[in-house]
Design a protein around this motif. Sequence first.
Motif, PDB file in Angstrom:
ATOM      1  N   ARG A 144       0.848  -1.188   0.000  1.00  0.00           N
ATOM      2  CA  ARG A 144       0.000   0.000   0.000  1.00  0.00           C
ATOM      3  C   ARG A 144       0.889   1.245   0.000  1.00  0.00           C
ATOM      4  N   LEU A 145       0.612   2.162  -0.918  1.00  0.00           N
ATOM      5  CA  LEU A 145       1.318   3.444  -0.970  1.00  0.00           C
ATOM      6  C   LEU A 145       0.319   4.560  -0.705  1.00  0.00           C
ATOM      7  N   ALA A 146       0.543   5.292   0.385  1.00  0.00           N
ATOM      8  CA  ALA A 146      -0.313   6.428   0.727  1.00  0.00           C
ATOM      9  C   ALA A 146       0.312   7.700   0.173  1.00  0.00           C
ATOM     10  N   VAL A 147      -0.465   8.476  -0.574  1.00  0.00           N
ATOM     11  CA  VAL A 147       0.029   9.674  -1.254  1.00  0.00           C
ATOM     12  C   VAL A 147      -0.855  10.861  -0.901  1.00  0.00           C
ATOM     13  N   GLU A 148      -0.207  12.002  -0.654  1.00  0.00           N
ATOM     14  CA  GLU A 148      -0.932  13.255  -0.491  1.00  0.00           C
ATOM     15  C   GLU A 148      -0.128  14.379  -1.119  1.00  0.00           C
ATOM     16  N   SER A 149      -0.828  15.426  -1.513  1.00  0.00           N
ATOM     17  CA  SER A 149      -0.178  16.645  -2.009  1.00  0.00           C
ATOM     18  C   SER A 149      -0.860  17.831  -1.375  1.00  0.00           C
ATOM     19  N   ASP A 150      -0.056  18.652  -0.667  1.00  0.00           N
ATOM     20  CA  ASP A 150      -0.642  19.852  -0.047  1.00  0.00           C
ATOM     21  C   ASP A 150      -0.316  21.123  -0.818  1.00  0.00           C
ATOM     22  N   PHE A 151       0.536  21.015  -1.857  1.00  0.00           N
ATOM     23  CA  PHE A 151       0.918  22.150  -2.707  1.00  0.00           C
ATOM     24  C   PHE A 151       1.450  23.326  -1.886  1.00  0.00           C
ATOM     25  N   ALA A 152       2.149  22.999  -0.810  1.00  0.00           N
ATOM     26  CA  ALA A 152       2.698  24.044   0.053  1.00  0.00           C
ATOM     27  C   ALA A 152       3.797  24.815  -0.659  1.00  0.00           C
ATOM     28  N   ASP A 153       3.835  26.095  -0.409  1.00  0.00           N
ATOM     29  CA  ASP A 153       4.963  26.912  -0.827  1.00  0.00           C
ATOM     30  C   ASP A 153       6.180  26.499   0.001  1.00  0.00           C
ATOM     31  N   LEU A 154       7.357  26.553  -0.596  1.00  0.00           N
ATOM     32  CA  LEU A 154       8.568  26.140   0.112  1.00  0.00           C
ATOM     33  C   LEU A 154       8.724  26.875   1.438  1.00  0.00           C
ATOM     34  N   PHE A 155       8.325  28.153   1.481  1.00  0.00           N
ATOM     35  CA  PHE A 155       8.469  28.927   2.703  1.00  0.00           C
ATOM     36  C   PHE A 155       7.560  28.422   3.825  1.00  0.00           C
ATOM     37  N   GLU A 156       6.538  27.652   3.470  1.00  0.00           N
ATOM     38  CA  GLU A 156       5.647  27.092   4.479  1.00  0.00           C
ATOM     39  C   GLU A 156       6.115  25.734   4.988  1.00  0.00           C
ATOM     40  N   VAL A 157       6.913  25.032   4.179  1.00  0.00           N
ATOM     41  CA  VAL A 157       7.241  23.644   4.489  1.00  0.00           C
ATOM     42  C   VAL A 157       7.892  23.515   5.853  1.00  0.00           C
ATOM     43  N   LYS A 158       8.755  24.479   6.218  1.00  0.00           N
ATOM     44  CA  LYS A 158       9.436  24.402   7.508  1.00  0.00           C
ATOM     45  C   LYS A 158       8.815  25.338   8.542  1.00  0.00           C
ATOM     46  N   SER A 159       7.609  25.795   8.284  1.00  0.00           N
ATOM     47  CA  SER A 159       6.955  26.652   9.273  1.00  0.00           C
ATOM     48  C   SER A 159       5.537  26.151   9.511  1.00  0.00           C
ATOM     49  N   GLU A 160       4.580  26.713   8.803  1.00  0.00           N
ATOM     50  CA  GLU A 160       3.184  26.334   9.006  1.00  0.00           C
ATOM     51  C   GLU A 160       2.477  26.378   7.659  1.00  0.00           C
ATOM     52  N   VAL A 161       1.927  25.238   7.252  1.00  0.00           N
ATOM     53  CA  VAL A 161       1.307  25.115   5.932  1.00  0.00           C
ATOM     54  C   VAL A 161      -0.164  25.507   6.018  1.00  0.00           C
ATOM     55  N   ARG A 162      -0.574  26.434   5.165  1.00  0.00           N
ATOM     56  CA  ARG A 162      -1.985  26.808   5.131  1.00  0.00           C
ATOM     57  C   ARG A 162      -2.816  25.662   4.564  1.00  0.00           C
ATOM     58  N   ASP A 163      -4.053  25.586   4.954  1.00  0.00           N
ATOM     59  CA  ASP A 163      -4.951  24.534   4.482  1.00  0.00           C
ATOM     60  C   ASP A 163      -5.466  24.898   3.097  1.00  0.00           C
ATOM     61  N   ARG A 164      -5.060  24.117   2.094  1.00  0.00           N
ATOM     62  CA  ARG A 164      -5.514  24.354   0.730  1.00  0.00           C
ATOM     63  C   ARG A 164      -6.578  23.349   0.290  1.00  0.00           C
ATOM     64  N   CYS A 165      -7.049  22.521   1.231  1.00  0.00           N
ATOM     65  CA  CYS A 165      -7.989  21.454   0.867  1.00  0.00           C
ATOM     66  C   CYS A 165      -9.213  21.939   0.085  1.00  0.00           C
ATOM     67  N   PRO A 166      -9.800  23.100   0.420  1.00  0.00           N
ATOM     68  CA  PRO A 166     -10.982  23.525  -0.350  1.00  0.00           C
ATOM     69  C   PRO A 166     -10.713  23.732  -1.837  1.00  0.00           C
ATOM     70  N   TRP A 167      -9.453  23.900  -2.209  1.00  0.00           N
ATOM     71  CA  TRP A 167      -9.142  24.185  -3.605  1.00  0.00           C
ATOM     72  C   TRP A 167      -8.364  23.045  -4.283  1.00  0.00           C
ATOM     73  N   ILE A 168      -8.264  21.899  -3.594  1.00  0.00           N
ATOM     74  CA  ILE A 168      -7.552  20.752  -4.158  1.00  0.00           C
ATOM     75  C   ILE A 168      -8.566  19.706  -4.603  1.00  0.00           C
ATOM     76  N   GLY A 169      -8.475  19.318  -5.879  1.00  0.00           N
ATOM     77  CA  GLY A 169      -9.301  18.244  -6.401  1.00  0.00           C
ATOM     78  C   GLY A 169      -8.501  16.959  -6.506  1.00  0.00           C
ATOM     79  N   ARG A 170      -9.155  15.826  -6.296  1.00  0.00           N
ATOM     80  CA  ARG A 170      -8.493  14.527  -6.353  1.00  0.00           C
ATOM     81  C   ARG A 170      -9.223  13.643  -7.350  1.00  0.00           C
TER      82      ARG A 170
END
Length: 718
Positions: A144-170
Amino acid sequence: MARLRPTPVDPMPYAPKDAGRQGEARAMPPELGPDAIAVVRGSTFMYSSPTGDVPAGTIGGLVHQDTRLISRWELRLDGAPLLALRSAPMEPNLAQFVLANPALPGGLPADAVTTRRMRLIGDSLHERVELQSNQPGQVRLELRLAVESDFADLFEVKSEVRDRCPWIGRYAAPDGSELRFAYEHEGFAAETRVTADPPADRIEGTELVWEIELSPLEEWHVDLRVPLPPGEGTMNPVRADIADVFHGRAADPAQQWLAEGVRLHSDEPTLERVAERSLHDLVALRLEIEVCGEQVILPAAGAPWFLTVFGRDTLIAAYQALAGGSHLAKGALLALAGAQGKRCDDFTDEEPGKILHEVRRGELTRQGDKPYRPYYGTADATQLWLIVLSEYWRWSGDDEFVRSLRPQALAALDWIDRYGDRDGDGYVEYATRSPQGLGNQCWRDSPDGVRFADGRIPVLPLATSDVQGYTYDAKVRLAELAAGPLADPALAGRLRAEADDLYRRFNRDFWIEERGGYYAVALDGDKQRVDSMTSNLGHLLWSGIVPPDRAPRVVRQLFTPAMFSGWGIRTMSREDATYNPLGYHQGTVWPHDNAIAVLGLTRYGYRSEANRLSLALLDAAAEFDHRLPEALSGLFRDRTRFAVPYPTACSPQAWAATAPASLVRSMLGLDPVDGRLVVKPDIPPEIGGITVRRLLAFGRRWDIEARGRVGRVRPAAD
């Protein structure tokens, strides 16, 4: 009236590794541990745990052009995580993870299945997962491979990632062959596609699931690919089966570039291995950028967080690499000239003629939340651009290229005199105007990188010593170009006079007679000498601004126990109040900083001291698998006996990767003089002989052979 101090609102971008170390209150995402593995090529990296996994909520993932395309990538066998037997990068863009299973609830014993993951970054992320059964009978498994994409900006990766779920389609393909994530918000769009061959038997949410049966010693594998969006980034990525790349059967354009370039041989294997590793790292960090219809190559600053164009880092790396070829310097000059400042912009610290500090392409920058479009908060990149232009000309003899950049060179000079000198006192100072700008805009650009000896933070604006040295050198060099290919004798005379005046004033205003004599690290906003003792002394030797009668005292300071750790020169003296052997600019040892000192020592004739420092750096490289990291700790060598890494150093990093070229140049006494190569070797007995093949200078290839203090240069046989 309150005075400003160099503590920016946001200490990003240059040292996100130190966010949290410098007092930020917000919680940081979990690290992946000291054994985390990055694969890198161009503007892309994949950062994972030693098992190859990227757990959700960590700093890991697949990042391309400052956007995280994969934020979770976790492999499970019958629901259990795998255990790492051994994992390592095979090349900067290729890694292997050999794994075993723990005892599984269904009755499968530990080590029943060997799992191997091979990971390659080329025109896509390509990962192959291989399973082999070690059991005597038939085995049924669920992978089983679990995959997610949060499309975080690099500046967020080591701080706090905003929630982009409302605008992410799967989207999951019904046949199990593809999982897709798409993001679009306020004009910014990104997409992640994960393809599987063979397709998964089913997709549950964002998890791909395979049901597998294995006979004894039977092998099974799946190929996973994540195509990379087009744009500036990797140059001629290899397109071949991952196993062929792994075993060297595929024709990799990067390997062809290596084979055709300069080669170094030495009686000392460590030097050869360090040089070879440096070349491979430079290949991994190369960026291809279009400038006025021409594709140019230049080095990104470093992995994993700085895979983009920087001013200072890119230029110093290009300068050091000139001893092995001029194409990186030419690419850096053209790319940075193309983005030279044209207007005054407080948010980005842009000014006419100024060379940029950093470029970013993530969502926060594109939408104007961050100032890196590009950001110009650097006080030294403009002078370094002029220095590299001069050095490129000395190695290439390309008069026409210099003439083509005359407008940019004069604009850079105008910035130094008009905007760089903020108060008309003849020194280049800095103070950010941006609410998100860097407080320190010299190479010591962490918020507390410049301090008084007693620990006080100086008031802005700051005129640091290294920046004045670069300014002096830039004017001397531009005077030479004005007298030569630019054919402007009046400008040449004016620049020589200005350089002489700066030399005189600097040595009056920055010199401190106490503690044996040394130069202040800066003048602060009150024109007080910032009296900490730092490795900037080596930069001043490199620039030539130190009078010959003061050079002995400067050299002596660099090699006192307070400054020299045994692995290299510390960024700050142990005698200063805020010394910390693990402080980013307060006591660590930086290879590029030391390589600049090596060139400065050689310039003033201190060859034995230059060799002592070079040998220490080579020993340090051997401690890190022959790769010089961004920085290492300043702990005493004779106390620890092995080199201690700086906890979150970039590796590879361009100006560390090119530092060995400066060490070799120093040992050879190699210099281009009036269209010919001159060697005046002083090679330590520990190194023995050095042979350099196919060195490119003046449009042709040269071979160099040297041992001890005897050497010769001749045209290459090709």
